[in-house]
Design a protein around this motif. Structure first.
Motif, mmCIF file in Angstrom:
data_model
loop_
_atom_site.group_PDB
_atom_site.id
_atom_site.type_symbol
_atom_site.label_atom_id
_atom_site.label_comp_id
_atom_site.label_asym_id
_atom_site.label_seq_id
_atom_site.Cartn_x
_atom_site.Cartn_y
_atom_site.Cartn_z
ATOM 1 N N PRO A 215 2.345 9.762 -4.668
ATOM 2 C CA PRO A 215 3.391 8.781 -4.329
ATOM 3 C C PRO A 215 4.125 8.246 -5.544
ATOM 4 C CG PRO A 215 1.187 7.879 -3.948
ATOM 5 C CD PRO A 215 1.016 9.344 -4.189
ATOM 6 N N SER B 252 0.842 -1.199 0.000
ATOM 7 C CA SER B 252 0.000 0.000 0.000
ATOM 8 C C SER B 252 0.876 1.247 0.000
ATOM 9 C CB SER B 252 -0.930 0.019 1.223
ATOM 10 O OG SER B 252 -0.172 0.059 2.422
ATOM 11 N N GLY B 253 0.230 2.390 -0.233
ATOM 12 C CA GLY B 253 0.902 3.671 -0.109
ATOM 13 C C GLY B 253 2.126 3.813 -0.990
ATOM 14 N N ARG C 71 -0.480 11.600 -1.033
ATOM 15 C CA ARG C 71 -1.894 11.216 -1.132
ATOM 16 C C ARG C 71 -1.997 9.698 -1.030
ATOM 17 N NH1 ARG C 71 -1.546 15.119 -5.253
ATOM 18 N NH2 ARG C 71 -1.583 13.514 -6.892
ATOM 19 N N THR C 72 -1.987 9.202 0.204
ATOM 20 C CA THR C 72 -2.109 7.769 0.472
ATOM 21 C C THR C 72 -3.100 7.578 1.615
ATOM 22 O OG1 THR C 72 -0.389 7.641 2.175
ATOM 23 C CG2 THR C 72 0.347 7.508 -0.126
#
Length: 230
Positions: A197, A16-17, A175-176
């Motif tokens: 990201p 993720s992220g 923006r995660t």
């Protein structure tokens, strides 16, 4: 620039992220990403489930993926966590988990990967934060950990000079989903300017692609209007 084609790169927090953005960028570059995370990454990327708060488990999982890859060409420690709040209000076990995941697990994974990285003359990219160079209230655990990553990485670069490349990445807010579970007061406001990201992932690939003998030692990558830097 060196090609990343077929290079084996271990990414912590790669599900993720920022970690997921780095995995995607590596795939597009023809590299072979491997992931350590508590969640399964997308697209069938090889991974080992691991809670990085258990640093011995993190070491074991790193060695397992290094063996699976045959040899690691790089490690990117993108995993991170935070629970903001005043020192007196954050339970000790949660405060210490932030420091363990963000700092101690960074060292544990790199320590376990070093034999492989030294053989491949590979590269390490550690992920700090703009809050690793600028302290703010209600972030004692996160700042302690990320300031620690800055010092750890600078010392590691001196220690490994000539054998393993070491890059310190200092990203600003992105923006995660990193902010999703926070109390409202600790979330970016509707007018906050956050970076994509994918842009930060491109910077990571730039560091990993340097020719032999050249090292990108430190990078600050943030939205043009980042509020926490300088």
């Amino acid at each position: 620039m060196n090609s990343l084609t077929n290079k084996a790169v271990l990414v912590t927090g790669g599900a993720s992220g920022l970690g997921a953005a780095i995995v995607t960028a590596l795939q597009k570059a023809g590299a072979r990403p491997y992931v350590l995370d508590r969640q399964e990454p997308a697209d069938g990327v090889p991974w080992v489930e691991c809670d990085l708060a258990d640093t011995r488990a993190a070491e074991l999982a790193t060695r397992q993926l290094a063996e699976q890859a045959g040899e690691l060409d790089a490690v990117v420690t993108a995993a991170g966590t935070d629970t903001p709040g005043r020192l007196a209000d954050v339970p000790a076990e949660i405060w210490e988990r932030v420091v363990t995941v963000d700092l101690l697990a960074t060292a544990a994974v790199i320590r376990a990967a070093l034999p492989s990285l030294e053989r491949s003359r590979g590269t390490v990219v550690t992920v700090a934060s703009t809050l690793g160079v600028k302290a703010v209230s209600d972030a004692t655990a996160y700042c302690a950990a990320k300031f620690g990553v800055v010092g750890f990485t600078r010392a590691l670069a001196a220690e490994l000079a000539g054998s393993v490349g070491v890059t310190l990445l200092i990203p600003g807010g992105m923006r995660t989903a990193f902010f999703d579970d926070r109390d409202e007061q600790y979330r970016p406001g509707p007018d906050a300017v956050l970076n994509d990201p994918a842009h930060v992932a491109d910077a990571v690939l730039f560091a990993l692609s340097q020719p032999a003998g050249c090292a990108v030692r430190e990078m600050v990558v943030c939205a043009e209007q980042e509020s926490s830097y300088p």
